[in-house]
Scaffold this motif. Structure first.
Motif, PDB file in Angstrom:
ATOM      1  N   ASN A  39       0.837  -1.206   0.000  1.00 51.52           N
ATOM      2  CA  ASN A  39       0.000   0.000   0.000  1.00 51.52           C
ATOM      3  C   ASN A  39       0.870   1.254   0.000  1.00 51.52           C
ATOM      4  N   VAL A  40       1.881   1.269   0.865  1.00 54.97           N
ATOM      5  CA  VAL A  40       2.783   2.420   0.955  1.00 54.97           C
ATOM      6  C   VAL A  40       3.518   2.643  -0.365  1.00 54.97           C
ATOM      7  N   VAL A  41       4.080   1.577  -0.920  1.00 59.73           N
ATOM      8  CA  VAL A  41       4.864   1.700  -2.145  1.00 59.73           C
ATOM      9  C   VAL A  41       3.980   2.127  -3.313  1.00 59.73           C
ATOM     10  N   ALA A  42       2.799   1.502  -3.440  1.00 61.48           N
ATOM     11  CA  ALA A  42       1.889   1.875  -4.525  1.00 61.48           C
ATOM     12  C   ALA A  42       1.475   3.330  -4.423  1.00 61.48           C
ATOM     13  N   ASP A  43       1.258   3.806  -3.207  1.00 59.06           N
ATOM     14  CA  ASP A  43       0.870   5.206  -2.984  1.00 59.06           C
ATOM     15  C   ASP A  43       1.994   6.146  -3.401  1.00 59.06           C
ATOM     16  N   MET A  44       3.227   5.773  -3.084  1.00 60.43           N
ATOM     17  CA  MET A  44       4.370   6.594  -3.493  1.00 60.43           C
ATOM     18  C   MET A  44       4.542   6.586  -5.009  1.00 60.43           C
ATOM     19  N   VAL A  45       4.277   5.445  -5.630  1.00 58.92           N
ATOM     20  CA  VAL A  45       4.342   5.377  -7.096  1.00 58.92           C
ATOM     21  C   VAL A  45       3.333   6.333  -7.712  1.00 58.92           C
ATOM     22  N   LEU A  46       2.108   6.332  -7.200  1.00 62.37           N
ATOM     23  CA  LEU A  46       1.080   7.256  -7.698  1.00 62.37           C
ATOM     24  C   LEU A  46       1.537   8.706  -7.572  1.00 62.37           C
ATOM     25  N   SER A  80      -7.281   2.594  -0.745  1.00 62.20           N
ATOM     26  CA  SER A  80      -8.378   1.714  -0.343  1.00 62.20           C
ATOM     27  C   SER A  80      -8.034   0.250  -0.576  1.00 62.20           C
ATOM     28  N   GLU A  81      -8.730  -0.621   0.115  1.00 61.63           N
ATOM     29  CA  GLU A  81      -8.445  -2.051   0.077  1.00 61.63           C
ATOM     30  C   GLU A  81      -8.576  -2.629  -1.328  1.00 61.63           C
ATOM     31  N   GLY A  82      -9.490  -2.111  -2.124  1.00 65.21           N
ATOM     32  CA  GLY A  82      -9.721  -2.660  -3.454  1.00 65.21           C
ATOM     33  C   GLY A  82      -8.722  -2.219  -4.504  1.00 65.21           C
ATOM     34  N   THR A  83      -7.726  -1.443  -4.133  1.00 60.16           N
ATOM     35  CA  THR A  83      -6.733  -0.949  -5.090  1.00 60.16           C
ATOM     36  C   THR A  83      -5.919  -2.108  -5.671  1.00 60.16           C
ATOM     37  N   ASN A  84      -5.676  -2.045  -6.967  1.00 56.22           N
ATOM     38  CA  ASN A  84      -4.852  -3.063  -7.626  1.00 56.22           C
ATOM     39  C   ASN A  84      -3.381  -2.674  -7.462  1.00 56.22           C
ATOM     40  N   PHE A  85      -2.807  -3.045  -6.324  1.00 57.27           N
ATOM     41  CA  PHE A  85      -1.431  -2.673  -6.023  1.00 57.27           C
ATOM     42  C   PHE A  85      -0.453  -3.266  -7.040  1.00 57.27           C
ATOM     43  N   ASP A  86      -0.726  -4.492  -7.473  1.00 59.61           N
ATOM     44  CA  ASP A  86       0.184  -5.160  -8.413  1.00 59.61           C
ATOM     45  C   ASP A  86       0.321  -4.357  -9.700  1.00 59.61           C
ATOM     46  N   GLU A  87      -0.791  -3.907 -10.248  1.00 60.93           N
ATOM     47  CA  GLU A  87      -0.758  -3.154 -11.508  1.00 60.93           C
ATOM     48  C   GLU A  87       0.022  -1.857 -11.350  1.00 60.93           C
ATOM     49  N   ILE A  88      -0.190  -1.163 -10.248  1.00 68.59           N
ATOM     50  CA  ILE A  88       0.478   0.127 -10.028  1.00 68.59           C
ATOM     51  C   ILE A  88       1.979  -0.063  -9.864  1.00 68.59           C
ATOM     52  N   ILE A  89       2.365  -1.028  -9.038  1.00 70.76           N
ATOM     53  CA  ILE A  89       3.788  -1.224  -8.743  1.00 70.76           C
ATOM     54  C   ILE A  89       4.519  -1.843  -9.927  1.00 70.76           C
ATOM     55  N   ASP A  90       3.911  -2.841 -10.539  1.00 70.07           N
ATOM     56  CA  ASP A  90       4.594  -3.572 -11.615  1.00 70.07           C
ATOM     57  C   ASP A  90       4.809  -2.718 -12.852  1.00 70.07           C
ATOM     58  N   ASN A  91       3.998  -1.674 -13.045  1.00 72.11           N
ATOM     59  CA  ASN A  91       4.134  -0.806 -14.215  1.00 72.11           C
ATOM     60  C   ASN A  91       4.971   0.437 -13.937  1.00 72.11           C
ATOM     61  N   PHE A  92       5.563   0.514 -12.750  1.00 70.62           N
ATOM     62  CA  PHE A  92       6.375   1.685 -12.394  1.00 70.62           C
ATOM     63  C   PHE A  92       7.684   1.676 -13.189  1.00 70.62           C
TER      64      PHE A  92
END
Length: 552
Positions: free
Chosen positions: A349-356, A540-552
């Motif tokens: 969650n933290v990493v995905a948020d920073m990526v955004l 939010s819990e439903g966030t697709n963290f994999d998609e956000i992080i993997d496409n960074f």
């Protein structure tokens, strides 16, 4: 240093569960968001240049030079061995190396040497990659880039100086400009008693002869309190004449070959940006040539200030990017409680948020650059550039320190020691918010743009309306902003809140219009919803963290 074959078996223990040496980065190839943004904003034609530069700047040699330049800050040598005043700043060879790489690759001149659609976007992409490695060099590069529009206020000075500042040859020699292969230009604005309020400046300028006004020579006397990159070949300086605050081009050397009489009093001992010299200057009958209309010095130098503000936003976005790169490397190779850090839900969650945050910062910055590209041919783009420059300068530079702090925390203790790049990023992060106007100055400038340019708000809303209908949080937030601007009486008191909302809406609109589905709901829910605290790791819990992080 040979990082590739360390001794892991030590007398008392074996080194394990520690990340391996990162090695070379490819700052272009490995950055999908940068590549997409450059193409989206019209600079795809520059891919060859950007690809080559990203490969060059990401190599370990460049990071090593950056480390050395910051660990060995510049020294002032005010006098030579015979007692003569020389005002010489002695830089570490690594700083000169990095500055040479920057100028060779047109970091201060690309947009002006390749004038076409997207040239400013490509220029800022180069800046974005360079600043991930070293921020101190960007100070003279930003000022040299942004002085170009200001030089147009005097054709004679432009003819003399433009070929030098557009040169891709670095010439570190302290000699008259007509003998150099290339040159750089800085600016001296602020004074002790005024800071951002340059109308409080006390420096005086008196004409050398009966000739006055644009192109005439003056003698300047006074002080300047925060003068960065004092080794530049010339400086734009604000000083008062009998008519009012005016702008002057002050060279290091007089036309007759003598040193000009400005004196570096001391170098600042700064928190960060340590590779770059910042100084205090005394002017004592210092020769300068007026550039622009007498009494209109702020208007003349404002073109330079605005250009520097764009650099500030892009540079802060670049610090975010490199911080997240470092985090991903660490958490992907470090384990705790029987799982890799990256596999733990809260860390994701933290990493995905920073990526955004990182990607939104770059997207906003390059959208501003496109508006600057188009401002002379499109009224809406001109108005959008005027307001969005201040918006991006405020918001991106404000968010950078928070993200870099979070990234450092993700490393734990190893991120707090100087062998890591994180302390340097951390010290660098607050600077761009301070330089070229603090947060309050930026927010007041947003209000000023709304008041002076009647098309600024329509142009902004025209941009945002293109994204309506894709996300409820976006639509509600946009409607609330329109209502607040229409009915608010204490608008200055709420200027920060308004500017923040404008920034997040522009960032969200870019995600929406570029079809980045995995990021739209996450960004709009967090930044535009009712529960956002500004902390990272609250998606939010439903966030697709994999998609956000993997496409960074």
């Amino acid at each position: 240093m040979n990082y590739l074959r360390p001794i892991k078996q030590l007398p008392t223990h074996e080194v394990e569960n520690m990340p391996p040496y990162m090695g070379n980065q490819d700052l272009w190839k490995n950055d999908k968001n940068l590549r997409d943004a450059v193409n989206r904003e019209g600079a795809g034609w520059a891919e060859k240049n950007l690809s080559a530069f990203g490969h060059l700047m990401g190599c370990t040699e460049m990071f090593d030079h950056a480390e050395k330049a910051n660990k060995n800050p510049p020294e002032l040598k005010a006098f030579d061995q015979y007692g003569n005043r020389i005002n010489y700043v002695d830089y570490h060879p690594s700083y000169h190396h990095l500055l040479g790489v920057a100028i060779k690759n047109e970091i201060p001149s690309f947009a002006w040497n390749h004038k076409k659609e997207g040239s400013q976007v490509a220029h800022m992409a180069l800046t974005y990659m360079f600043n991930q490695v070293e921020g101190g060099v960007m100070c003279p590069m930003a000022m040299t880039y942004s002085v170009i529009p200001a030089l147009k206020h005097n054709p004679d000075l432009e003819a003399q100086w433009l070929p030098k500042v557009l040169s891709n040859q670095y010439d570190e020699r302290d000699i008259p400009i007509d003998q150099k292969l290339g040159g750089t230009i800085g600016m001296f604005m602020t004074e002790k008693q005024g800071g951002s309020d340059v109308r409080a400046n006390s420096t005086r300028a008196k004409p050398v002869s009966s000739s006055v006004g644009n192109g005439s020579e003056y003698l300047l006397t006074g002080h300047k309190y925060f003068c960065s990159a004092p080794m530049c070949d010339a400086f734009l300086v604000l000083a008062n004449t009998n008519v009012g605050l005016s702008c002057f081009l002050v060279p290091r050397w007089k036309p007759n070959g003598e040193r000009n009489s400005f004196f570096i009093q001391r170098l600042k001992d700064k928190l960060g940006n340590r590779s770059n010299a910042s100084s205090e200057i005394e002017l004592d009958n210092t020769l300068g040539t007026m550039i622009g209309e007498e009494g209109k010095g702020i208007k003349t130098i404002l073109d330079m200030v605005i250009g520097n503000r764009i650099y500030c936003a892009v540079s802060s976005a670049s610090l975010m990017r490199q911080a997240v790169v470092q985090v991903l490397h660490h958490v992907s190779h470090r384990s705790a409680f029987q799982r890799r850090l990256i596999d733990q839900p809260l860390m994701r969650n933290v990493v995905a948020d920073m990526v955004l945050e990182s990607e939104a910062a770059l997207n906003l910055s390059l959208r501003v650059a496109r508006a600057v590209d188009n401002q002379n041919s499109n009224e809406d783009e001109r108005s959008f550039a005027r307001i969005s420059t201040a918006i991006s300068k405020y918001w991106v530079t404000k968010r950078a320190p928070y993200l870099v702090f979070e990234a450092l925390e993700c490393h734990g203790g190893p991120g707090y020691i100087e062998e890591s790049v994180m302390p340097r990023l951390y010290r660098e992060a607050p600077l761009n918010s301070i330089w070229e106007g603090s947060g309050n100055v930026m927010c007041l400038d947003v209000l000023r743009a709304l008041q002076r340019d009647k098309n600024a708000l329509p142009a902004l809303f025209k941009e945002l309306d293109l994204a309506r209908g894709a996300d409820r949080n976006f639509d509600v937030s946009l409607a609330n902003l329109k209502s607040k601007l229409e009915f608010s009486k204490g608008i200055e008191t709420e200027a920060r809140l308004i500017t923040e909302k404008m920034a997040c809406l522009i960032q969200a609109s870019i995600f929406i219009r570029s079809g980045q589905e995995e990021k739209i709901s996450a960004f709009c829910y967090s930044r535009l919803g009712s529960t956002w605290s500004g902390a990272f790791g609250t998606l939010s819990e439903g966030t697709n963290f994999d998609e956000i992080i993997d496409n960074f």
